[in-house]
Design a protein around this motif. Structure first.
Motif, PDB file in Angstrom:
ATOM      1  N   ALA A  19       0.831  -1.206   0.000  1.00 33.03           N
ATOM      2  CA  ALA A  19       0.000   0.000   0.000  1.00 33.03           C
ATOM      3  C   ALA A  19       0.866   1.255   0.000  1.00 33.03           C
ATOM      4  N   GLY A  20       1.933   1.240   0.782  1.00 29.76           N
ATOM      5  CA  GLY A  20       2.809   2.401   0.844  1.00 29.76           C
ATOM      6  C   GLY A  20       3.470   2.701  -0.483  1.00 29.76           C
ATOM      7  N   ILE A  21       3.945   1.672  -1.148  1.00 24.78           N
ATOM      8  CA  ILE A  21       4.538   1.858  -2.473  1.00 24.78           C
ATOM      9  C   ILE A  21       3.463   2.314  -3.450  1.00 24.78           C
ATOM     10  N   GLY A  22       2.261   1.768  -3.311  1.00 26.23           N
ATOM     11  CA  GLY A  22       1.134   2.199  -4.149  1.00 26.23           C
ATOM     12  C   GLY A  22       0.811   3.670  -3.949  1.00 26.23           C
ATOM     13  N   HIS A  23       0.937   4.157  -2.713  1.00 29.89           N
ATOM     14  CA  HIS A  23       0.709   5.580  -2.436  1.00 29.89           C
ATOM     15  C   HIS A  23       1.619   6.455  -3.293  1.00 29.89           C
ATOM     16  N   LEU A  24       2.831   5.980  -3.479  1.00 38.22           N
ATOM     17  CA  LEU A  24       3.841   6.794  -4.161  1.00 38.22           C
ATOM     18  C   LEU A  24       3.871   6.563  -5.665  1.00 38.22           C
ATOM     19  N   THR A  25       3.128   5.560  -6.137  1.00 41.24           N
ATOM     20  CA  THR A  25       3.217   5.212  -7.562  1.00 41.24           C
ATOM     21  C   THR A  25       1.830   5.019  -8.170  1.00 41.24           C
ATOM     22  N   TRP A  26       1.511   3.802  -8.568  1.00 39.42           N
ATOM     23  CA  TRP A  26       0.340   3.498  -9.389  1.00 39.42           C
ATOM     24  C   TRP A  26      -1.018   3.710  -8.719  1.00 39.42           C
ATOM     25  N   LEU A  27      -1.087   3.758  -7.406  1.00 36.51           N
ATOM     26  CA  LEU A  27      -2.372   3.947  -6.708  1.00 36.51           C
ATOM     27  C   LEU A  27      -2.553   5.365  -6.172  1.00 36.51           C
ATOM     28  N   VAL A  32      -5.463   9.754  -3.239  1.00 40.44           N
ATOM     29  CA  VAL A  32      -5.809  11.173  -3.219  1.00 40.44           C
ATOM     30  C   VAL A  32      -7.313  11.339  -3.026  1.00 40.44           C
ATOM     31  N   ALA A  33      -8.088  10.474  -3.651  1.00 36.09           N
ATOM     32  CA  ALA A  33      -9.548  10.551  -3.549  1.00 36.09           C
ATOM     33  C   ALA A  33     -10.046  10.305  -2.129  1.00 36.09           C
ATOM     34  N   GLN A  34      -9.247   9.657  -1.305  1.00 34.86           N
ATOM     35  CA  GLN A  34      -9.674   9.346   0.055  1.00 34.86           C
ATOM     36  C   GLN A  34      -9.321  10.420   1.074  1.00 34.86           C
ATOM     37  N   VAL A  35      -8.489  11.369   0.700  1.00 34.45           N
ATOM     38  CA  VAL A  35      -8.070  12.396   1.658  1.00 34.45           C
ATOM     39  C   VAL A  35      -9.253  13.329   1.931  1.00 34.45           C
ATOM     40  N   GLN A  37     -11.560  16.440   2.666  1.00 27.41           N
ATOM     41  CA  GLN A  37     -11.454  17.810   2.161  1.00 27.41           C
ATOM     42  C   GLN A  37     -11.017  18.794   3.254  1.00 27.41           C
ATOM     43  N   TRP A  38     -11.253  18.457   4.502  1.00 28.03           N
ATOM     44  CA  TRP A  38     -10.931  19.357   5.597  1.00 28.03           C
ATOM     45  C   TRP A  38      -9.461  19.290   6.027  1.00 28.03           C
ATOM     46  N   MET A  39      -8.679  18.406   5.419  1.00 31.39           N
ATOM     47  CA  MET A  39      -7.265  18.286   5.788  1.00 31.39           C
ATOM     48  C   MET A  39      -6.546  19.600   5.513  1.00 31.39           C
ATOM     49  N   PRO A  40      -5.780  20.098   6.472  1.00 31.61           N
ATOM     50  CA  PRO A  40      -5.096  21.377   6.268  1.00 31.61           C
ATOM     51  C   PRO A  40      -3.901  21.285   5.307  1.00 31.61           C
ATOM     52  N   LEU A  41      -3.396  20.082   5.085  1.00 29.59           N
ATOM     53  CA  LEU A  41      -2.279  19.890   4.165  1.00 29.59           C
ATOM     54  C   LEU A  41      -2.806  19.557   2.778  1.00 29.59           C
ATOM     55  N   GLY A  42      -1.986  19.751   1.769  1.00 25.72           N
ATOM     56  CA  GLY A  42      -2.366  19.380   0.413  1.00 25.72           C
ATOM     57  C   GLY A  42      -2.611  17.884   0.313  1.00 25.72           C
ATOM     58  N   ASP A  44      -1.990  15.711  -2.032  1.00 24.04           N
ATOM     59  CA  ASP A  44      -0.863  14.926  -2.526  1.00 24.04           C
ATOM     60  C   ASP A  44       0.198  14.746  -1.443  1.00 24.04           C
ATOM     61  N   LEU A  45       0.432  15.779  -0.648  1.00 27.17           N
ATOM     62  CA  LEU A  45       1.388  15.677   0.450  1.00 27.17           C
ATOM     63  C   LEU A  45       0.920  14.642   1.468  1.00 27.17           C
ATOM     64  N   VAL A  46      -0.360  14.654   1.789  1.00 24.84           N
ATOM     65  CA  VAL A  46      -0.912  13.676   2.737  1.00 24.84           C
ATOM     66  C   VAL A  46      -0.701  12.264   2.210  1.00 24.84           C
ATOM     67  N   VAL A  47      -0.942  12.063   0.926  1.00 27.80           N
ATOM     68  CA  VAL A  47      -0.774  10.734   0.328  1.00 27.80           C
ATOM     69  C   VAL A  47       0.693  10.306   0.373  1.00 27.80           C
ATOM     70  N   VAL A  48       1.592  11.206   0.041  1.00 26.26           N
ATOM     71  CA  VAL A  48       3.022  10.876   0.065  1.00 26.26           C
ATOM     72  C   VAL A  48       3.477  10.562   1.492  1.00 26.26           C
ATOM     73  N   LEU A  49       3.114  11.407   2.434  1.00 27.84           N
ATOM     74  CA  LEU A  49       3.526  11.188   3.822  1.00 27.84           C
ATOM     75  C   LEU A  49       2.952   9.894   4.396  1.00 27.84           C
ATOM     76  N   SER A  50       1.674   9.643   4.131  1.00 32.24           N
ATOM     77  CA  SER A  50       1.076   8.403   4.651  1.00 32.24           C
ATOM     78  C   SER A  50       1.688   7.191   3.956  1.00 32.24           C
ATOM     79  N   GLY A  51       2.058   7.329   2.696  1.00 33.35           N
ATOM     80  CA  GLY A  51       2.731   6.239   1.998  1.00 33.35           C
ATOM     81  C   GLY A  51       4.080   5.931   2.616  1.00 33.35           C
ATOM     82  N   ILE A  52       4.824   6.963   2.961  1.00 30.57           N
ATOM     83  CA  ILE A  52       6.126   6.766   3.609  1.00 30.57           C
ATOM     84  C   ILE A  52       5.944   6.089   4.957  1.00 30.57           C
ATOM     85  N   VAL A  53       4.950   6.543   5.710  1.00 31.49           N
ATOM     86  CA  VAL A  53       4.672   5.920   7.015  1.00 31.49           C
ATOM     87  C   VAL A  53       4.317   4.443   6.831  1.00 31.49           C
TER      88      VAL A  53
END
Length: 130
Positions: A19-27, A32-35, A37-42, A44-53
């Protein structure tokens, strides 16, 4: 029972790596669709950070055996932290990951507690504590 826990811990770790690799690539767009709307961060940034985690948690579940209890609690807390994204997907009727109906998105909500329990049980975190 010990071997079953070990296998399930490694499977959870592999799923998080995937899933983490998918966050950063093909998924990426699906995540992004799951983030919410009220998140204060962008989004794409949320997706990248959660993928790294997820990558770090996945690798830790597999390779940091001596720290498995702490990693189990951390993974459980991560699953709780990302749950608002699943709720947002349901409330806002966002299609992602093949969840294209209210029923499918609702059913998905019930799997998050399973992930929390899986992380805690397979690492023995409940018995050991933090």
């Amino acid at each position: 029972m010990k071997y079953i826990k070990t296998i399930l811990r490694i499977l959870l770790g592999a799923a998080l790596l995937y899933a983490g690799i998918g966050h950063l690539t093909w998924l990426r767009q699906e995540f992004v669709a799951q983030v919410p709307q009220w998140m204060p961060l962008g989004t794409d940034l949320v997706v990248v950070l959660s993928g790294i985690v997820e990558i770090v948690l996945g690798a830790s579940l597999i390779f940091l055996y001596k720290w498995k209890h702490i990693v189990g609690w951390t993974a459980a807390l991560f699953f709780i932290a990302v749950f608002p994204g699943n709720i947002s997907q349901y409330i806002n009727e966002v299609d992602a990951f093949g969840l294209d109906s209210d029923r499918a998105r609702l059913i998905r909500l019930f799997f998050q507690p399973v992930l929390v329990l899986w992380a805690l049980w397979s690492t023995g975190a409940c018995k050991k504590g933090v």
